[in-house]
Structures are given as structure tokens and as C-alpha cells.
Motif scaffolding. Structure first.
Motif, PDB file in Angstrom:
ATOM      1  N   SER A 290      40.297  35.375  36.111  1.00 39.41           N
ATOM      2  CA  SER A 290      41.723  35.021  35.424  1.00 39.41           C
ATOM      3  C   SER A 290      41.452  36.348  33.916  1.00 39.41           C
ATOM      4  O   SER A 290      41.079  37.174  33.762  1.00 39.41           O
ATOM      5  CB  SER A 290      41.704  33.533  34.420  1.00 39.41           C
ATOM      6  N   ARG A 291      42.371  35.929  33.238  1.00 43.45           N
ATOM      7  CA  ARG A 291      42.936  36.627  31.907  1.00 43.45           C
ATOM      8  C   ARG A 291      43.751  36.160  30.973  1.00 43.45           C
ATOM      9  O   ARG A 291      44.711  35.446  31.178  1.00 43.45           O
ATOM     10  CB  ARG A 291      43.685  37.983  32.698  1.00 43.45           C
TER      11      ARG A 291
ATOM     12  N   MET B  96      45.076  42.624  38.193  1.00 42.33           N
ATOM     13  CA  MET B  96      44.744  41.563  38.699  1.00 42.33           C
ATOM     14  C   MET B  96      45.074  41.766  39.889  1.00 42.33           C
ATOM     15  O   MET B  96      46.417  42.188  39.774  1.00 42.33           O
ATOM     16  CB  MET B  96      44.778  40.009  38.710  1.00 42.33           C
TER      17      MET B  96
ATOM     18  N   LEU C  76      40.828  38.950  46.195  1.00 41.38           N
ATOM     19  CA  LEU C  76      41.132  39.422  44.872  1.00 41.38           C
ATOM     20  C   LEU C  76      40.261  40.945  44.444  1.00 41.38           C
ATOM     21  O   LEU C  76      39.619  40.966  44.806  1.00 41.38           O
ATOM     22  CB  LEU C  76      40.259  37.957  44.220  1.00 41.38           C
TER      23      LEU C  76
ATOM     24  N   HIS D 224      49.772  44.369  34.745  1.00 40.25           N
ATOM     25  CA  HIS D 224      49.389  43.645  34.766  1.00 40.25           C
ATOM     26  C   HIS D 224      48.642  41.792  35.868  1.00 40.25           C
ATOM     27  O   HIS D 224      48.106  42.149  36.347  1.00 40.25           O
ATOM     28  CB  HIS D 224      49.766  42.433  34.086  1.00 40.25           C
ATOM     29  N   HIS D 225      49.628  42.623  37.543  1.00 42.26           N
ATOM     30  CA  HIS D 225      49.461  42.144  38.688  1.00 42.26           C
ATOM     31  C   HIS D 225      49.552  43.032  39.893  1.00 42.26           C
ATOM     32  O   HIS D 225      50.828  43.353  39.708  1.00 42.26           O
ATOM     33  CB  HIS D 225      49.568  40.769  39.208  1.00 42.26           C
TER      34      HIS D 225
ATOM     35  N   ALA E  10      46.649  34.148  33.435  1.00 39.20           N
ATOM     36  CA  ALA E  10      46.434  34.013  34.340  1.00 39.20           C
ATOM     37  C   ALA E  10      45.579  33.260  35.506  1.00 39.20           C
ATOM     38  O   ALA E  10      44.540  34.489  34.870  1.00 39.20           O
ATOM     39  CB  ALA E  10      47.277  35.409  34.763  1.00 39.20           C
ATOM     40  N   THR E  11      45.764  32.976  36.096  1.00 37.93           N
ATOM     41  CA  THR E  11      44.216  32.455  36.910  1.00 37.93           C
ATOM     42  C   THR E  11      44.897  32.713  38.084  1.00 37.93           C
ATOM     43  O   THR E  11      45.666  32.242  39.498  1.00 37.93           O
ATOM     44  CB  THR E  11      43.933  31.614  36.847  1.00 37.93           C
ATOM     45  N   GLY E  12      44.067  33.832  39.495  1.00 40.66           N
ATOM     46  CA  GLY E  12      43.995  34.180  40.538  1.00 40.66           C
ATOM     47  C   GLY E  12      42.331  32.991  41.881  1.00 40.66           C
ATOM     48  O   GLY E  12      41.984  33.320  40.955  1.00 40.66           O
TER      49      GLY E  12
ATOM     50  N   THR F  30      50.714  32.662  36.988  1.00 37.90           N
ATOM     51  CA  THR F  30      50.503  33.481  36.338  1.00 37.90           C
ATOM     52  C   THR F  30      52.171  33.643  35.397  1.00 37.90           C
ATOM     53  O   THR F  30      52.696  32.746  35.358  1.00 37.90           O
ATOM     54  CB  THR F  30      50.472  34.645  35.855  1.00 37.90           C
TER      55      THR F  30
ATOM     56  N   PHE G  26      53.355  35.840  33.378  1.00 34.53           N
ATOM     57  CA  PHE G  26      53.602  37.546  32.929  1.00 34.53           C
ATOM     58  C   PHE G  26      53.557  37.911  34.102  1.00 34.53           C
ATOM     59  O   PHE G  26      53.613  39.100  33.789  1.00 34.53           O
ATOM     60  CB  PHE G  26      52.221  37.962  32.864  1.00 34.53           C
TER      61      PHE G  26
END
Lengths: 377, 377, 377, 377
Positions: free
Chosen positions: A204-205, B248, B240, B147-148, A236-238, A254, A256
Motif C-alpha cells: 500500500s501507499r 505500485m 505485485l 503512481h500505478h 492505495a492498496t493492492g 486507489t 489516484f
């Protein structure tokens, strides 16, 4: 009902409209709405069509003329209100997340089960016709054995660093950030559609660590002040997931993702076909069936507005699409029927607990840097 | 050129067409093609337009009239042929993966660098106009801080359990399965577009563990025999990633995604916008810019066939789309120019090594059940 | 081959590649290319792979080592060259439009039929896999009785008033404007797919009546001079059609459709289903079948790259898309086979004549302000 | 309100919800609903939230406690009710078509103007956020001079020959068929967006000439009886149009377009850009601007749910889409404000008349087989 902001409006609308489009076993009477700010709640009561209002939820819970309580206050208030309502023998309909943490969520479930009241958690997306169709296709076996589940829940309202520090960005009020708010929906849909999680690993961030403190409590809109405050939740979390049935899962949430306004999607691959859905086009389900002749096989875009699609026939003729708030009407319809005649209902507090388990297992995996089994939390 | 099957055809076509659409510093002469089966390679030489053929790659490498060698034989042969070609002072263009493992890949890179020959690895997707446009947008800063990054590479030809045991499903020949074949492309595109990986964690599956042994070596098509053999590679691998720049990442590759024929996609969210691309619609790039006025902002579908798009002007007027094989023409063009006049070129064997590092870090993370830093492999 | 510009390049490429991907009854030998400008045609011969070149088409036609002539010179030259080639006993493959007017087109057809040579007109879009699939679906009866046909052919390169006065904008050279260039393709596809026209009524516009005269003959690209010239063809023409089978049709062609680069589309509604196709995504066919179960019916996006799709198996595995020029390879393949072994072939000059009839009936309807039967021209 | 079926439900919903989402100058009180069948109208009154009901519209019109009348009875009743309501000094909100023919429509307009009551016709699609955005883009000049307008309104509920003979298929009740029902919407949107029609030419079909007579009056759903009746309206009507501003138009409406459920679309090409919209994805507007840099220009899909989009901010946060019925809420909101404080309002009966003129000019052009000027009807 406790709460009168975004969710308060969505829920009020549902109670107001449900009887117009659905045949209810027992009529809805919109008795009272509750909020701390008298001016605000009075206006909401007028506008949304509630008979009365309260400024203290304890009074609301104490009222004899009320059979069930809808809780859509900020997350940190869910537990106390729910326990009091249950103690007063009211049925309870609670916004997600059920509580700030798993222990609290379990306590609420226990209380509700022991008291024998009806309980529900508002995972509203289950109740959209296209999602119901997805469920029906999977249950019918038309998708075969499930191999893959991929979900995204993407928004972009935090990508602007000037976006103010709303209550949703404070861990002590919201319990969690994007993960708890958005992945919670994705986790629930995955459980609804393909079953239980086995283990997870995530990252996560918090991309923007300080934000302007808002001048009012309004949150999402409006400019912040020049004073800065700490963001204490994730942006954000993956995470990866293994499901108990052997399927592989990927989840990413996210705030973002520039241009993705409410991009809640899933794509599911089974041995016989594929399903894809996107909340921004919530009336559509994309489906691929391997059993179609090879030269004619292709992704079908099903417009789930046909009378054969669940709930669709209660609204308009085929092709006349419905919107976001209709999911609330449908869940409210099902829970009202459940309270009136005991018809089967899910999601209950149990689903809230199960969802919270996965959320916390992901958090734990981030701490530990490795896979965490759901039974470990 | 060594190899005359799927990739042999794609590469031969590139050499045949490149001079027609691009101005080359030095002309291409298609000297010789090589394969073990004389009948097969003879026919391929005729059909594809090669002047001669060989059945022993050692003879090919020994020929004086040949300046560079294109290796698209099965992966287990890459290293030996490349080392011999390098030793003979030839330039080398090698299909991915560079080698069966990281150690071998590094050995090849060292040999090429020491010998001072030009070297390339065939990550062809970098050279599509829409991907070039993505690169250009990111480099111009229009996407802001990244960011992603999300990538999928989805196919479905293994979802049928009767699909035979092709050489790509044997670890000893292919080195790796879906991960090495498909994630390799996704990893390279990510490195090309946003930079180096920091750490990864993954999971993988072999959904169908035994498959019919094919009657011929043809692989993908045709029915298998009644005898069954062990699948020794993965059917699907997801992981991931954390990037060195803080982004991420999520990657998933599978051959079990019904209806997804060649679904190589990426979606990149930056602080100023979003990019999305899909190989199945390879001429299109979807772009969202936050700097557009709020009421007019939306995902743009750019048809990258305008003369302003790299390579597009060499083909047809705007709106006349190109196909899969054009990427090979473009990479071959760039490498031919690089050999002729030393113009800058990537991807080289170094990119092959970097990609292999990420692939192996993912494998290691699967073994260990936790995050693995790229420098650990 | 006569002509070496845009179409000359597309045709040359087809002759060059066809033998690599298709098994030909007789090999193609690219004998000679012809153009008036010696420097230009010499370079084209080199670049495109022709053995020799001519600057006078009469010499080309006179050569004994040539069996067939491909005419892609400007439209006003088609007739003279074709008649000479036919007189010399050559087979003829002619770009559309067949001639500047219907009378000339009929003369060419008569000559070819009397001489007994093979003749073809280059309606290349018939030969794309997705269009072939559309044809096959209609012929199989899966679409039922046809009720509606809608076609667009939209481009945008003239919407800029500074775009120079290319030869395509001079009636005396091009014969017709957008109507003859773009509607010609749409009319042919309609005839190919659902049959003959009965009557039409149209309207047209020349939105920009004067344009800068180009400094060179290059036409589409580059700036014009400060001198202005008259546009003598239409910028856009639309028309309604009744088909002999009772279907209703709508056609619109324009070069003033901002953002539509090559938007050649058709949508066909039958009593059992619908088809939709778009040249900008030429590998895809959208299909709807009423016989699908109501809750699962939806538009299917078929990616026509499966080995079961005509021509697709000659190229790459499923999901690896092809481009614009592949249609030329396919039509050339079919015509080469037709010349070699008499296999059935269409479209011939007859189709060129039929198309011209519809074009002229539309022009007549515009003059008269009312419906015109095809038999009236 | 007169009428309680499909439109009755949509209108009732609008009155019920409008005050919850919009700030009204004067509150809505849902006084009475009227229908001929007492049982039916009583149930509707209960379900939809009306205070009382009437079975004779004359009584409704005579009531002193009612300020305005909403007419959504079958089309043949519009005129008589409207004239009576106007005579009683009520404001009138009428479903389209205004009347069975142009003469009646003009009479209604005259009456309303002379009486000085407020009048509106329910062209609800004008009031969707994406359509409002289209209007705003055109008015701002961002699209430049308009060259092309293409509209479709496609449905498929009549393609089944067993679909019963609903009242909408009887000319004496409905006035017109697909043309009057669907093209009416398309004509109004065209007038709203780009201005007045100059002349038209069309064609039409009744593909299925006899249909089963329904057992009840319910119309669309349910099986018909074994008795057959004559279809006296068109199944499909298409027409070309010239606009007064020089733009070319194409319109097609049909109920025989398999898979197109409610495919109300427009595409508009101007000298600076293009707009495209589709009711089945009513929250989205596709836009292309030529002023974007060539390599970054592409069709933007704008999700018109941002607070900057008209009406969107009254509902939910960005990305939470709205549905079909929201257009009714918006038109009702505007008309209520118009009645309360005289704020500008369109569409009025004048727009109903203008639309009818175009409809009848098309009919006349079909009779005559040639173009008809709007001023000729």
C-alpha cells in the motif's frame, strides 16, 4: 436513520422510492432521521421526507415507534449505535465497514445473533441487475471452474494534492482508507460471486502525506485551509489472493487513478467462459462463452435491462438504464421483505465480519512482507 | 536466421518488407535460414524468400557471407547458438527469453559486450506506434509522477484440457511457461515505460497438470495422442511489484482467460493523467489528462496512425491500421540502422538480463512466500 | 503495374507478400512497374521490388513477358489503359472507380468479356476476415430476412480549409469526389452483403469551394501555394436506398467528419439479428443473435483472427491482428488463383459497372430532387 | 396528472423525487392522478404517492386545488384534455406527440398562448447532463460550423412478428408509429442542438402488416390472442434532411433493429470537432476536438457525472451514474421553476408544433417521392 450526508441521501431515496417500484409485504414509514447538527438534520428531514428528526441517536434508538435503525454515520460511530439498537431489539441495517476493526465487527455480529434481530450490511453493489446476472451465470455452472478473479476499484479524487483532508482520510474516524472503503466492496463482490479467501499478500501507499485541513466538515468538495494535517490512511492498496476453491485473485484500490471516477470492476475467468463488469457502465455485463461456435464466439455486451434480468422489470422497458442509487433501492427492498416475512437475506453482519477479516489479513501481510492466511487474523 | 516456425515467419516477413517501407542505410540481403528438418527448412526458405538454407546452425554461423544472425529457435538453443555467433564476430538478434535462466543470460550479455558485437533481444511490442506514443507522453512529463502500473497478458489456448503438450509447456525446452513467455513482455514494457523494478511477490498455478502428447512437433494446433505427459511449467503467474520510483505494480499472465486471445494490456496512472493500451487493438492508445477542463476531460482514444505518430507515416494514410507483424518490421529497421550506422538501439541483451532478473525474483518469491528484492537474484 | 503512389505501394506489397502466406497455383513474378516520372518510378521499382520499370504504359502493355496488368493510375487513365491491355490479351486488375462515368465503365466490361480475359476491380474491403464472416453469417440465414442497411464512410482530411486541392478534388481527373471514392466502397459492400439496389435519393455538399493549389502533385500532404483553385467535386454525399429485397438503406460519405479517420462502417439488421463492422477496428465484427436466451443476449465482439475465420489462419495465431494492407493480399491471392486455375472470382468489372450505376443514380436524384430507379441510368 | 401507465410512472417518480434533489421555489404537491379504470388508477395513486384520484379527466380539470395538469394519456386524448385544462387556466405539461396531427398541435399552441398559461412538451432527453453538455459545447463555438447531423433511434421490440398489436401500432390512437414516437425525439434533439430544418425526403416500411390482437390493453408485454389485426402505422422511417444552417442530416427510426434496445444516438460533425451520444450509455458524451495536438487528438469519452456538468451535482459524486428517469426529474424541475418564478423554459408547445411540422413533411415527402420543404406543410 442515523446520518444524513452522502449515504443518508442515498438511503433516504431508497426508502422513499422502494414502495413505488416494488410490492412490499409491509409498508415503509420514514419515521425519523438523526444527526448532531440540528439545522442540518432538520433540513435533511424536510428534503428527504422523514416525519421527524433527532439530534441524539440515543433518543432515536429509544423510540417505540421505530422497528429498525439504518446506520450511515461515520464508521467510528457504527459499533456503539448498532449495539444500542440491538439491545433495544431493533433490526439494524449498517453501512460498511461494519466497524473500525475486526474485533468490534465480531462483537456486533455476536450481539445481533444473540438478540435475534435482523441485521444487514450495505454492500449495495450485489443488488445491481448485471451483478445479479453474473452471480446467476456462475451458479448455473455456465462459467465452469473458476481460475481467475481480478478486481479494481479506482477513483481519482485524491490525485490533486490540494484535495482537503476529509474525515475519510483520518484513521481514527474512518478506520481505514482506500483499502477499507473501496477494497471492502471488491472483497464482498468476490465472496458473493466465487467464495471465500484463503490467503493474501499486499502492498500500500500514502502518496500524499499531508493535506490542507478543510474549513468545514463537508469533506470532499470545497477548498481546504492553509493549515496542513497528516493523512493517516492509505491512498492505495493492492493485493494478491488465493481463494479456497483454487482461484487466483488480484485486487487494487486507489484514489489516484486519473480519469477513473468510480471504476469498480471485476473480471472472472472460468474453464467455460469469462465475465467482466464495470460500475461506470453498471447496466452492462460482458460475457464470453467458450461453448459458442469458434467463429462466432466473442465477448457479449449484455444490457441487463430486460424483464428477464432481476429487478430490471420493476423499473422501465428494456434499454432504459438505471443508475447508481437503484442498488440501494434493491437492497432495501430485500431487507424490508426479510424483516417482514423472513425471506432469505444476505449480506448480513457475518459478511461484514468476513470482509473485515480479509482487509485485516492484507494489512498484516503488508506489515510482515509475506502471505497471510485468513485464519491468522 | 535460425528457426522457421511462428517466429521465423514473423522475422522473415520483417526482413522482406522493411526495405519497402523504410529507408535503410544498408540493404538487407536474406542469405540463409536454418532448421533441423531439411524438408521443412527448404520449403520455408522458398516461401519466405531466403537465398539458401542450412540444417546445421554451426554451418550457418561459420559462413563468411553472413554479418548477423537472427535466433528464433526454441529457448533451450539460444545460448549455444548466440555464443557461437558472437565468437564468430556476428551481430546477434535473439528472440526472448534470452536464455533458460539468469546465469546463462548474463553469460551471453558478457560475451556480446566483450566481443563488441551489436546485440538485440526481440521485445517487439516496444516498437508499435501506440506504445511509442505512450513512451513519448511519459517522457514529456505529461503524465507526471507515476503512481500505478497494471499489466495483463491474457490468452486462452490452454483452457481446453485437450490442448496438447506443446514444447512451450516443457520446462527443459521453454525454460518457463506463461510467466517467461508472457510476463516477460509485460516486464519489458514496464521497464521501457516507467523504469526498474525494486521488489516483487507472486503466485502461480498449473491448472491442468497432464496433457495429451502431440503426435507431431507442431505444438499449438492439431489433436494430441492418447498418451499423457506432465506439464512442467506454469499456466498462470501473477505478481505485485514495487518500482524504484515508488510506483505500485500488478502483473498477471495466463493462458486460461477464456475469450482473451492476446490481451496484452497496460494501464498507467500518473499524477497528471492515465494511459491504457491493449495489443488486441494495438493501433489505439487511451489517454486521460487531468489538465483538460473538468467538464471536457475524458479518456481519449487516440488512433496512432497519424503521420505524427512514430513509424505510422511509413505505412498508410491516417486511419488505415497496421497489424501485429509491423512491430517486427520496426524493431528490425531500428536494429539494421544500429548495425549500419551505430544509431542508438535498445532493447539489447542487457534488457534481456534485466527482464530475466525480475522473472526469477518472482519465482523465488513464490518459493519463499514473501517479497523478494530484485538484487537478491 | 501502372501507378506507384498510395495504391501502387499497397498493390506492390500484396504481390510481394502473397506467396509467403498463401499457397499459389502459379508464382507471382513482379515484372515491371510503370509511371510517367522516370526518377519516381525507378525509385519505386527498387523499393517495391519490381524487376524493371517503364515510363510509358503503352510499352508495358506491349511487353510479351507480362500476363496481367494492374491499373492503379489516376481514374481518368483507367479506361484507355484497360482497353489497350484487354486488346493485348492481358488479364486486368483495375482500381476503383472503374471509369469516370457509367458509359466508359460499360465499355470496359464489354471489351473484357468479349476478349475473354480475366478482369477484376479492387474492392479490397470484401476480403477482410471480418467482412467475409459477415457474408457467411448472412448467407447461412442466421441473420434472417434483411430489414435495414446503414453505412458510413467518414474521413476528416478536408475539414481543414487549408488542405490543398489534390487531384482527387478535380472532377476531370477523379471523376467524382467523396461520393465516387468512398460511397463506391460502401455501395460495393452493400451489394456484396445483401444484394442489389432498387432506387435512391440523395443530397451532397461542397463545403469548401476553393482551396490552395498544391506546389507539387503530391496531393494530400504538404502545404498548398497562395493561389486558389476551384473544388469541382463533392465533399460529402448522403443517400437513402431501397433494395430489391425490400431492405431500407442509408449511406453517408464525407471527408468533413472531424476525428473519423477512415470510418467505413456498416450496420445490418435482419429478422434474426444484427451485424456491425468498422474499418478502424477491421479485425472485429459485432454480432447480435435474437436466438440467444433473452437474459444472455448481447452484442458479441468477435475478433476475427481465429483459424476458423477466412484468411486469418494464413497469418498469425488468434488475437494477433492484421492491418489495412492485408485486404489487398487477399484479393490479389484470389485473383491470382482465378487466373491460374479458373476458381470463382468476384468482384469483376461487372461489379464496377453495378457500383457506377448506383453512384450515377444518386447524382441524378440530386439533380432531380427525387427518387431515381437504378434502371433509369 | 392524466395517465398512469409507463409515462405516468415516470412522471410520478419525477414529482416525487424532484424536491429531494433540487431546491424548488415552490413545493410540489401531488394532488390527483386520473385514469379511466378505477381499480387501476386507485392502485397507481397509492403506489406512486398521489393524494387522490379521478376517473374522469373533466373532474380533474375542474378542481380548484390544482394549478397544473400533466397529460400522459394516449396521444388521441391530448388535444381535448389540454384545451380543457387551458380553458380552466391551468398550466399544462404534455407528453409528446403534442397531438395526432399538425393542425391540432397548432390549435393547442394558439390556445395556450392566448390563455397565457405556461406550457411544456415532454422532450425529456434534452435534460440529461451529457446532452446539456453537447448543447453547451456547440453554443460555445467549440464545434465550429456544423456540417453533419446523424441520428438513429433504434429499438427491437417489434422484430418478433408475434409481438401483439399494441395501441402504439394503431394510427387512430397513436397518430403515428415509429416515426412519430421515435423520430420525434430525434427531431427535437436536432432542433435543440443545431437548429431548424429546411427540407426533408424519406421512406418508410411496415415490415409486419398483421399482428395478434392483445387480450388486454397492456400493450407491450404479454402474448396476443389468435385473432389478427392490421398494423396501421410504420415500423421504420428514415429520412435525409437539409438544415437551414446548411448542415446535412440523416435520421432513422425503427423498432426492427435486433439488439438495439433504446439506441437513441446522435453524431454531429462541425468544422472544429465531433460529438457523439447514445441513450443506452446516457451518462457519456464522446467528443473530438481538432484543436488538440495531432498526436494527442482522439475521441474523448466524457463521463458527464462531474459537479461541473449540469444537474449532475444534484445527485451523486463523480462516477456514480444516473439513469433514464432522471431526465424527467430535470425537465419537471425546470418547468416547476418556470411556473413558480418565470425562469426561461423550453421545450414548449411551440417545439411540439415545430417537431410535428418536420414529421409531417417527411410523411408528405414519402407520398410524393421527393424533397419537401418544411414550409410546405
Amino acid at each position: 436513520m442515523v446520518g444524513y450526508k452522502f449515504m443518508g441521501k442515498a438511503h433516504s431515496h431508497a426508502y422513499k422510492d422502494v414502495g413505488m417500484f416494488f410490492d412490499l409485504e409491509a409498508p415503509v414509514v420514514m419515521k425519523a432521521i438523526c444527526g448532531r447538527d440540528e439545522q442540518g438534520v432538520k433540513e435533511a428531514a424536510d428534503k428527504f421526507g422523514w416525519e421527524s428528526y433527532e439530534t441524539d441517536w440515543k433518543k432515536l434508538v429509544a423510540r417505540d415507534d421505530i422497528d429498525f435503525i439504518d446506520i450511515n454515520a461515520p464508521s467510528d460511530a457504527h459499533k456503539e449505535i448498532a449495539l444500542a439498537a440491538i439491545a433495544a431489539g431493533k433490526h439494524v441495517f449498517c453501512e460498511k465497514p461494519l466497524a473500525l476493526n475486526l474485533a468490534d465487527a465480531r462483537e456486533m455480529l455476536d450481539a445481533a445473533e444473540k438478540a435475534g434481530v435482523k441485521h444487514a450490511i450495505c454492500f449495495n453493489y450485489r443488488f445491481l441487475p448485471a451483478v445479479q446476472l453474473a452471480k446467476q451465470i456462475i451458479e448455473s455452472g455456465k462459467l465452469g471452474e473458476i481460475h481467475h478473479y481480478r478486481a479494481t476499484y479506482l477513483q481519482d479524487w485524491l490525485v490533486d494534492p490540494e484535495s482537503p483532508l476529509a474525515w475519510r482520510l483520518k484513521k481514527e474516524v474512518a478506520g481505514s482508507g482506500t483499502h477499507g472503503d473501496l477494497n471492502a466492496h471488491s472483497i464482498d463482490l468476490a465472496r458473493f460471486l466465487i467464495g471465500e479467501f484463503d490467503r493474501v499478500v499486499g502492498h500500500s501507499r500514502t502518496f500524499v502525506k499531508q493535506r490542507p485541513i478543510p474549513s468545514s466538515t463537508s469533506g470532499l468538495s470545497g477548498k481546504g485551509t492553509s493549515e496542513m494535517g497528516e493523512v493517516t490512511v492509505d491512498d492505495a492498496t493492492g493485493f494478491l489472493a488465493d481463494f479456497k476453491n483454487g482461484a487466483m485473485g488480484v485486487f487494487i484500490a486507489t484514489r489516484f487513478a486519473a480519469g477513473r471516477k468510480n471504476h469498480n470492476t471485476f473480471e472472472i475467468h472460468g474453464s467455460k467462459g469469462t465475465l467482466r463488469w464495470d460500475l461506470e457502465r453498471l447496466n452492462e455485463l460482458e460475457v464470453y462463452f467458450r461453448e459458442d461456435e469458434p467463429e462466432l464466439a466473442g465477448f457479449r455486451t449484455i444490457l441487463a435491462t430486460d424483464p428477464s434480468h432481476k429487478y430490471a422489470g420493476n423499473w422501465w422497458p428494456a434499454g432504459h438504464i438505471i443508475g447508481y442509487e437503484h442498488g440501494f433501492v434493491h437492497i432495501v427492498y430485500e431487507f424490508l421483505q426479510h424483516m417482514a416475512n423472513g425471506s432469505p437475506f444476505a449480506p448480513t453482519f457475518l459478511d461484514g465480519v468476513r470482509c473485515q477479516e480479509v482487509l485485516e489479513a492484507v494489512d498484516l501481510s503488508i506489515e510482515r512482507g509475506k502471505w497471510v492466511g485468513i485464519e491468522e487474523v
